[in-house]
Design an enzyme around this catalytic site. Structure first.
Site, PDB file in Angstrom:
ATOM      1  N   GLU A  87       0.815  -1.152  -0.302  1.00  9.86           N
ATOM      2  CA  GLU A  87       0.073  -0.095  -0.064  1.00  9.86           C
ATOM      3  C   GLU A  87       0.946   1.366  -0.001  1.00  9.86           C
ATOM      4  O   GLU A  87       0.640   2.139   0.896  1.00  9.86           O
ATOM      5  CB  GLU A  87      -1.028   0.030   1.261  1.00  9.86           C
ATOM      6  CG  GLU A  87      -1.764  -1.352   1.366  1.00  9.86           C
ATOM      7  CD  GLU A  87      -2.628  -1.461   2.457  1.00  9.86           C
ATOM      8  OE1 GLU A  87      -2.673  -0.668   3.307  1.00  9.86           O
ATOM      9  OE2 GLU A  87      -3.851  -2.260   2.393  1.00  9.86           O
ATOM     10  N   GLU A 147      -6.156 -10.758  -1.283  1.00  6.58           N
ATOM     11  CA  GLU A 147      -6.973 -10.395  -0.080  1.00  6.58           C
ATOM     12  C   GLU A 147      -8.543 -10.635  -0.214  1.00  6.58           C
ATOM     13  O   GLU A 147      -9.184  -9.889   0.083  1.00  6.58           O
ATOM     14  CB  GLU A 147      -6.576  -9.380   0.862  1.00  6.58           C
ATOM     15  CG  GLU A 147      -5.140  -9.320   1.010  1.00  6.58           C
ATOM     16  CD  GLU A 147      -4.610  -8.036   1.645  1.00  6.58           C
ATOM     17  OE1 GLU A 147      -5.392  -7.427   2.307  1.00  6.58           O
ATOM     18  OE2 GLU A 147      -3.400  -7.820   1.753  1.00  6.58           O
TER      19      GLU A 147
HETATM   20  C1  GLA Z   1      -4.905  -4.834   4.236  1.00  4.53           C
HETATM   21  C2  GLA Z   1      -3.761  -5.490   4.743  1.00  4.53           C
HETATM   22  C3  GLA Z   1      -4.051  -6.893   5.324  1.00  4.53           C
HETATM   23  C4  GLA Z   1      -5.361  -6.810   6.384  1.00  4.53           C
HETATM   24  C5  GLA Z   1      -6.459  -6.156   5.359  1.00  4.53           C
HETATM   25  C6  GLA Z   1      -7.775  -6.125   6.249  1.00  4.53           C
HETATM   26  O1  GLA Z   1      -5.289  -4.922   2.859  1.00  4.53           O
HETATM   27  O2  GLA Z   1      -2.845  -5.682   3.704  1.00  4.53           O
HETATM   28  O3  GLA Z   1      -3.062  -7.250   6.050  1.00  4.53           O
HETATM   29  O4  GLA Z   1      -5.269  -5.960   7.257  1.00  4.53           O
HETATM   30  O5  GLA Z   1      -6.111  -4.791   4.985  1.00  4.53           O
HETATM   31  O6  GLA Z   1      -7.773  -6.832   7.485  1.00  4.53           O
END
Ligand code: GLA
Length: 380
Positions: A162, A267
């Site tokens: 990020e 994710e």
């Molecule tokens: C982000 C992070 C993850 C997790 C998600 C939501 O995307 O990369 O590690 O914390 O948020 O929990």
């Protein structure tokens, strides 16, 4: 590692469906990992209870359905390295041992991020911000120690998480402010030195939105021009019932594939709850006040929404499967609905339904829909 040839799992599925007869709740006796064998590995993020064997029901699902794991939290900096001279490896070691015992593709998440990172990282003993060199040294020590410990065991690392804003510009994190934009290059170089075999990934959310995607493409091009060992892009895919469109997902995967990168869906979850007015985001710091309107399905998910969720999962998996040559992994962010971060974020205490398995561990209609997608593309 993957042959990418479609094999005939469908006959087993069809057979199962025939055996299951007309029973509406019957599930084909197949699993996600078998359904997508040869296409991509399919993973779940696992939590502490699953890592330590406290959640027998969750573990049974993980072992039956998935051939890859990600650590929901145990490898994040605040957990593994809470103080300058203190590393807590116990849970991370168990996480890696779990994956090795079951011959899984093991993901490391995450090395350099601005969240779930203790404040001390960026400061000296007097509380002053570190110099560039001192912070680089700290980053290198952390990466050497953590990646080095699991060298040859963790298959893929989310090296930087990020680093971009929604408009595609660089996030002004302390990593960026203190080191400068090349903190990303450095993180990848250190990770590569610590384990030259590991697949190194840049991981972010909302890359399906054009402005952010353009920023990520520019970043990747710059890294590649400098010879930085980036192997893949991680598309987080914290999605909802309308965003991103299948077309946007398709275009996003194509754009990164064109750069020669592997694409990992890192994710995945699909939020069915009201947004409370905010744009889709995976920003873990966002907080919205709870109210009844934001928590409409406490007593269960209506069938109509269950079907929408199933259709959304099918649409997205159709796109992933279309790109099986470059999509190397699809990971769901949690095992069953009760485990999901979306029960507490961005609104605390909601009843959320974003995954393929329900609170009792039962496969949902979305699970069946995903299995059917795998079957269809065999043409049988
Ligand atoms: C982000 C992070 C993850 C997790 C998600 C939501 O995307 O990369 O590690 O914390 O948020 O929990």
């Amino acid at each position: 590692m993957l042959g990418k040839s479609r094999k005939s799992t469908l006959s087993a599925v069809s057979f199962g469906l025939i055996l299951a007869g007309a029973a509406a709740s019957a599930h084909a006796p197949t699993t996600l990992k078998d359904a997508f064998k040869g296409d991509f590995v399919i993973g779940a993020a696992i939590n502490e209870a699953q890592i330590t064997g406290q959640d027998a029901r969750g573990d049974a699902i993980v072992l039956a359905q998935f051939n890859s794991i990600s650590p929901e939290n145990v490898l994040k900096w605040e957990r593994i390295h809470p103080q300058p001279d203190q590393y807590n490896f116990a849970l991370a070691d168990q996480y890696v041992a779990f994956g090795r015992k079951h011959h899984m593709f093991i993901v490391g998440h995450t090395l350099v991020w601005h969240n779930q990172a203790p404040a001390w990282i960026f400061r000296d003993a007097n509380g002053n911000l570190l110099s560039r060199d001192a912070l680089l040294k700290r980053m290198r020590d952390h990466i050497d120690t953590v990646v080095g410990r699991y060298k040859g065991k963790i298959d893929s690392w989310d090296v930087v998480n990020e680093a971009l804003n929604d408009d595609g510009s660089m996030r002004q994190s302390l990593w960026y402010k203190i080191i400068g934009p090349d903190y990303i290059e450095k993180a990848f170089e250190y990770a590569h030195e610590a384990d030259p075999q590991a697949l190194l990934i840049y991981n972010d959310y909302n890359l399906e939105n054009e402005s952010k995607r353009e920023g990520a493409i520019a970043l990747v091009r710059k890294l590649q021009a400098e010879g930085v060992p980036i192997g893949g892009i991680g598309l987080q895919n914290h999605d909802n019932l309308t965003w991103p469109s299948a077309d946007a997902e398709d275009a996003t995967i194509s754009a990164f594939a064109a750069l020669g990168l592997k694409v990992a869906i890192t994710e995945l979850d699909i939020n069915v709850l009201p947004t409370g007015g905010h744009q889709p985001t995976a920003d873990v710091t966002l907080r919205i006040e709870q109210n009844k309107a934001l928590n409409p399905y406490v007593g269960g998910l209506p069938d109509s929404v269950q079907q929408q969720l199933a259709a959304r999962y099918a649409d997205l998996f159709r796109v992933f499967l279309k790109h099986r040559d470059v999509v190397s992994r699809v990971t769901l962010w949690g095992v069953s609905d009760g485990d999901s971060w979306l029960n507490n974020s961005p609104v605390r205490g909601r009843t959320s339904y974003p995954l393929l398995f329900g609170r009792a561990g039962q496969p949902k209609p979305a699970f069946d829909a995903v299995i059917r997608v795998a079957g269809k593309s065999t043409g049988n």
